[in-house]
Every structure is written in structure tokens, then in C-alpha cells.
Enzyme design. Structure first.
Site, PDB file in Angstrom:
ATOM      1  N   ARG A  14       0.839  -1.200   0.000  1.00  0.00           N
ATOM      2  CA  ARG A  14       0.000   0.000   0.000  1.00  0.00           C
ATOM      3  C   ARG A  14       0.873   1.249   0.000  1.00  0.00           C
ATOM      4  NH1 ARG A  14      -2.356  -0.724   6.185  1.00  0.00           N
ATOM      5  NH2 ARG A  14      -0.351  -0.523   7.278  1.00  0.00           N
ATOM      6  N   ASP A  58       9.217 -10.656   5.417  1.00  0.00           N
ATOM      7  CA  ASP A  58       9.492  -9.951   6.659  1.00  0.00           C
ATOM      8  C   ASP A  58      10.912  -9.418   6.529  1.00  0.00           C
ATOM      9  OD1 ASP A  58      10.245  -9.122   9.179  1.00  0.00           O
ATOM     10  OD2 ASP A  58       9.684 -10.970  10.201  1.00  0.00           O
ATOM     11  N   VAL A  59      11.061  -8.110   6.422  1.00  0.00           N
ATOM     12  CA  VAL A  59      12.379  -7.546   6.117  1.00  0.00           C
ATOM     13  C   VAL A  59      13.387  -7.737   7.241  1.00  0.00           C
ATOM     14  CG1 VAL A  59      11.466  -5.850   4.485  1.00  0.00           C
ATOM     15  CG2 VAL A  59      11.762  -5.210   6.902  1.00  0.00           C
ATOM     16  N   TYR A 150      12.094   6.026  15.813  1.00  0.00           N
ATOM     17  CA  TYR A 150      11.968   6.186  14.358  1.00  0.00           C
ATOM     18  C   TYR A 150      13.086   7.074  13.811  1.00  0.00           C
ATOM     19  CZ  TYR A 150       9.933   7.588   9.867  1.00  0.00           C
ATOM     20  OH  TYR A 150       9.720   7.845   8.529  1.00  0.00           O
ATOM     21  N   THR A 184      -0.602   8.929   3.412  1.00  0.00           N
ATOM     22  CA  THR A 184      -0.725   7.467   3.407  1.00  0.00           C
ATOM     23  C   THR A 184      -1.379   7.049   4.715  1.00  0.00           C
ATOM     24  OG1 THR A 184       1.343   6.899   4.549  1.00  0.00           O
ATOM     25  CG2 THR A 184       1.485   7.366   2.169  1.00  0.00           C
TER      26      THR A 184
END
Length: 241
Positions: A14, A58-59, A150, A184
């Protein structure tokens, strides 16, 4: 279609990732679209035809990365571009942050791209014009309060991009896009409205803005560009506070 243009895009179910998949497809790429959100990925790629290969990934798993690269090479004959777009946005005050949440942000936002490059390296080196694009953030340009996990992960990814660009040249170009506020599902409607009022461009970005930047960086038009940081933020980084 040109078989020599083959990309693997993460976070492809997405938002920005889905837009990147469609943009690269329009540019003649065959695209392995990878995400951990397999149901959304299947629905989003159902109409794109055989030039798009949906992959569960799954990174944070080296084994998943090895399998994804192998499946891409088997299906399309190689790999010429890796777009490390997958990421998670996590907010918490320092006093409220947890070890688990901090580490999860780092594993997805920074370790994931590292594992991807490791897994893809052999395939990328066999082609010509190979490139990697990492999705960083304006959170790696300026500090945002309550974004310790983050922000530091994206600062780490920014540094990793520079190191990889220096280490892998001249065989593989490595660049970064640094999106600002993009409309997003990662941003709720209240946050989107608040941010839009402060952007010099007068609007939030849309996924296509980031997709266009990625498409340029993996194209032959950027053949002399490596270690670059393309900020896509409508001027957000120019503002104070």
C-alpha cells in the site's frame, strides 16, 4: 518489457510502495512486490499481470530475504534494482519508550535494508546499471520530538546509504529518498491536516511524488548519481519548529 530491468520493492502492499511498483512497471521494469501484509499485497497486485511477482517478506528475516531474492531471480532472470521502502512510523516520548518498541523500529527501518542489500548483492553485481534506493525520512534531517526510535533508525539508514554508496561503487549505485509528510495510512487524518497547514508547497505529498523520485534514481538518467539524498517534502525541511 525489457527483461534487464528487474526491481524488488519492499513495503509494496500500500501507500508509497504500491505507487513505486506501478511507476516502475510503467517504466518497463518487472517488479517483485514484497510485503508482510500478504492479503493486501495480493489484492493490490491482482490486476497488474505477470510482470509483477507478489512476495511474502518480513524484512527483519535474513532467511525471508534470501528466499525473496531467489524467487525474483528465478521468475525474472536476475535483479537490477532494490528499493528498500518498507518502514514503520513509531512515536513515543523518551520517558514512555520501551526497549521492545525501540528495537522493533530499528530492526524494520534500518536492519531490514541492510539485510536486503546483503541478500541481493550477488544478483545486483551480475547486471549493469544496478542500483539501490533506501527510503529514509525528513526525520533523518531534523529532530522531531517523540520520534527517538523512528528518527534514530532513519538517521542510521541515512548513514548506511552513504557507506554502501562508497563501498559498492562503481558496480552498484546507492541513493536515498527522504520523504516528508505523505498522505498514506501511516498518518491519521488529524495529523495530515495539521501538517498540510505548515508545508511551504501548500499540500501534503502523495505516494506518486515519492514513486517519481525513486523511478528517477533507478533509471539511466541517474547513472552518475550515487550517495545522493533526494528530499521529497514540499519544503518542510525549510521551516523552523
Amino acid at each position: 518489457m525489457t527483461a534487464s530491468k528487474i526491481a524488488l520493492v519492499t513495503g509494496a502492499a500500500r501507500g508509497q510502495g504500491a505507487a513505486i511498483v506501478r511507476r516502475l512497471l510503467d517504466d518497463g521494469f518487472r517488479v517483485a512486490a514484497a510485503d508482510v501484509l500478504t492479503d493486501e499485497l495480493a489484492a493490490g497486485t491482482a490486476d497488474l499481470g505477470p510482470e509483477v511477482l507478489p512476495l511474502a517478506l518480513d524484512v527483519t528475516s535474513a532467511a525471508d530475504w534470501t528466499a525473496a531474492v531467489a524467487r525474483t531471480a528465478k521468475a525474472f532472470g536476475g535483479l537490477t534494482a532494490l528499493v528498500n521502502n518498507a518502514g514503520v512510523l513509531h512515536r513515543a516520548a523518551v520517558a514512555d519508550e520501551t526497549e521492545e518498541a525501540f528495537e522493533r523500529s530499528w530492526r524494520i527501518n534500518c536492519l531490514g535494508p541492510f539485510l536486503g542489500v546483503q541478500a541481493a548483492l550477488a544478483q545486483l553485481r551480475t547486471g549493469t546499471g544496478a542500483s539501490v534506493v533506501n527510503t529514509c525520512s525528513t526525520g533523518a534531517v531534523r529532530p522531531f520530538p517523540q520520534h527517538a526510535a523512528y528518527g534514530t533508525a532513519k538517521w542510521g539508514l541515512r548513514g548506511l546509504t552513504q557507506i554502501l554508496a562508497a563501498e559498492l561503487a562503481p558496480d552498484i549505485r546507492v541513493n536515498a529518498v527522504l520523504p516528508g509528510p505523505i498522505a498514506t495510512p501511516m498518518l491519521d487524518s488529524t495529523t495530515q491536516s495539521r501538517l498540510a497547514e505548515r508545508i511551504p508547497a501548500g499540500r501534503l505529498g502523495v505516494p506518486g511524488d515519492v514513486a517519481d523520485a525513486v523511478a528517477f534514481l533507478v533509471s539511466e538518467h541517474a547513472s552518475f548519481i550515487t550517495g545522493a539524498e533526494l528530499v521529497v517534502d514540499g519544503g518542510q525541511s525549510l521551516t523552523i519548529g
